[in-house]
Design an enzyme around this catalytic site. Structure first.
Site, PDB file in Angstrom:
ATOM      1  N   SER A 213       0.813  -1.216   0.000  1.00  0.00           N
ATOM      2  CA  SER A 213       0.000   0.000   0.000  1.00  0.00           C
ATOM      3  C   SER A 213       0.846   1.265   0.000  1.00  0.00           C
ATOM      4  O   SER A 213       0.496   2.248  -0.651  1.00  0.00           O
ATOM      5  CB  SER A 213      -0.935  -0.007   1.210  1.00  0.00           C
ATOM      6  N   HIS A 259       0.823   4.540   4.440  1.00  0.00           N
ATOM      7  CA  HIS A 259       0.165   5.207   3.325  1.00  0.00           C
ATOM      8  C   HIS A 259       0.646   6.648   3.195  1.00  0.00           C
ATOM      9  O   HIS A 259       0.945   7.122   2.090  1.00  0.00           O
ATOM     10  CB  HIS A 259      -1.349   5.178   3.524  1.00  0.00           C
TER      11      HIS A 259
END
Length: 320
Positions: A213, A259
């Site tokens: 991610s 992230h």
């Protein structure tokens, strides 16, 4: 008397349509010079042509189209190769290489989990304790394993986690890699993954993380810059980033730190890449192997960013 394309003499007067002998006309077909009435006339780039010449011309055009289509299929490796090119694309080798690596690692993860050893997860996942120079194994050996900052970007916790990240990599890779090139795309992905691990080390030192991610969020940041550089609408991209950021905070099992770090580093790497592309546009480089070379300053600066991502956690751990 007129003559047909084969040279046979016509039995009708020059002033009557060869297809309708009762209709007088003074217009000739531009190609075969036979007399044609208004009903038989078809406008051509120059003058008019008769129905027979029209059919002959259409047949020749269709034959050329079939020949060109066959040549394109042969150049692409036949129908199977053409289908493969549509699915895989011809300008995204780094994207599919990364996807293949993620898939292979995913299979190995599944095998080791089924066997009960969890070897891949044990030695590939990342926790800041492996890079802060403050933790030791029971035998007294220093637990310093910086490669985990990168290997964690190829591991996933579940099939859904794997599928979503791989799908996103496929979508943005096919759009971004043809623009910036395979080498710069691979560098962007890897350095963004390191940036996600760096953010985890700084903001969540007691956590364990796996997943691509952070690297995927780096693609978000770079693609945002590409859209902005081209003057395109950024609304959809901002909505996508906003949704993913919100999900990162809502879902307790998601590392928002990774992230955020991937997004910031991806934005930085994208900016450095755009600098190279802009300099290459203003000052074209020399042609090598049929392709014009680009400046590499931004590429080397991305390497430096990656090195800093690896060097900062032990430095911070030592100072604190």
């Amino acid at each position: 008397m007129t003559t047909s394309p084969t040279g046979a003499a016509s039995n009708h007067s020059d002033n009557f349509c060869y297809r309708h002998p009762s209709r007088p006309s003074y217009v000739l077909c531009q190609r075969c010079a036979r007399t044609i009435c208004p009903e038989c006339q078809t406008q051509a780039p120059v003058g008019v042509i008769c129905p027979e010449c029209l059919r002959e011309q259409q047949g020749r055009v269709q034959g050329q189209q079939r020949m060109h289509a066959q040549q394109r299929r042969q150049a692409a490796g036949g129908r199977v190769g053409q289908l493969r090119q549509r699915l895989l694309g011809s300008g995204s080798p780094a994207t599919y290489t990364l996807m293949a690596l993620i898939a292979v690692v995913g299979i190995l993860q599944w095998i080791t989990r089924m066997s009960g050893s969890g070897f891949i997860d044990q030695y590939g996942s990342y926790s800041p304790q492996f890079t802060d120079l403050q933790h030791y194994y029971p035998n007294g050996q220093l637990a310093f394993e910086p490669w985990r900052m990168l290997t964690a970007a190829f591991l996933h916790s579940s099939f859904l986690h794997f599928a979503m990240n791989t799908l996103t990599l496929w979508i943005f890779g096919r759009a971004l890699e043809p623009i910036i090139g395979p080498l710069r795309f691979a560098m962007l992905y890897l350095v963004s993954g390191l940036g996600g691990s760096l953010a985890v080390a700084l903001l969540a030192p007691g956590s364990w993380v796996i997943g691509a991610s952070g690297a995927v969020f780096g693609l978000f940041g770079a693609w945002f810059l590409v859209l902005r550089k081209r003057g395109q609408d950024l609304t959809s991209m901002l909505v996508l980033i906003g949704i993913n950021v919100a999900l990162s905070f809502i879902n307790p099992g998601v590392s928002w730190q990774a992230h955020l770090g991937g997004l910031v580093i991806g934005f930085l790497c994208g900016w450095l890449t755009m600098l190279d592309l802009e300099r290459g546009r203003k000052r074209p480089g020399r042609i090598k192997n049929g392709r014009r070379t680009l400046p590499v300053l931004g590429l080397w600066l991305q390497v430096l960013v990656g090195v800093c991502c690896i060097a900062v956690p032990p430095l911070v751990g030592t100072l604190l």
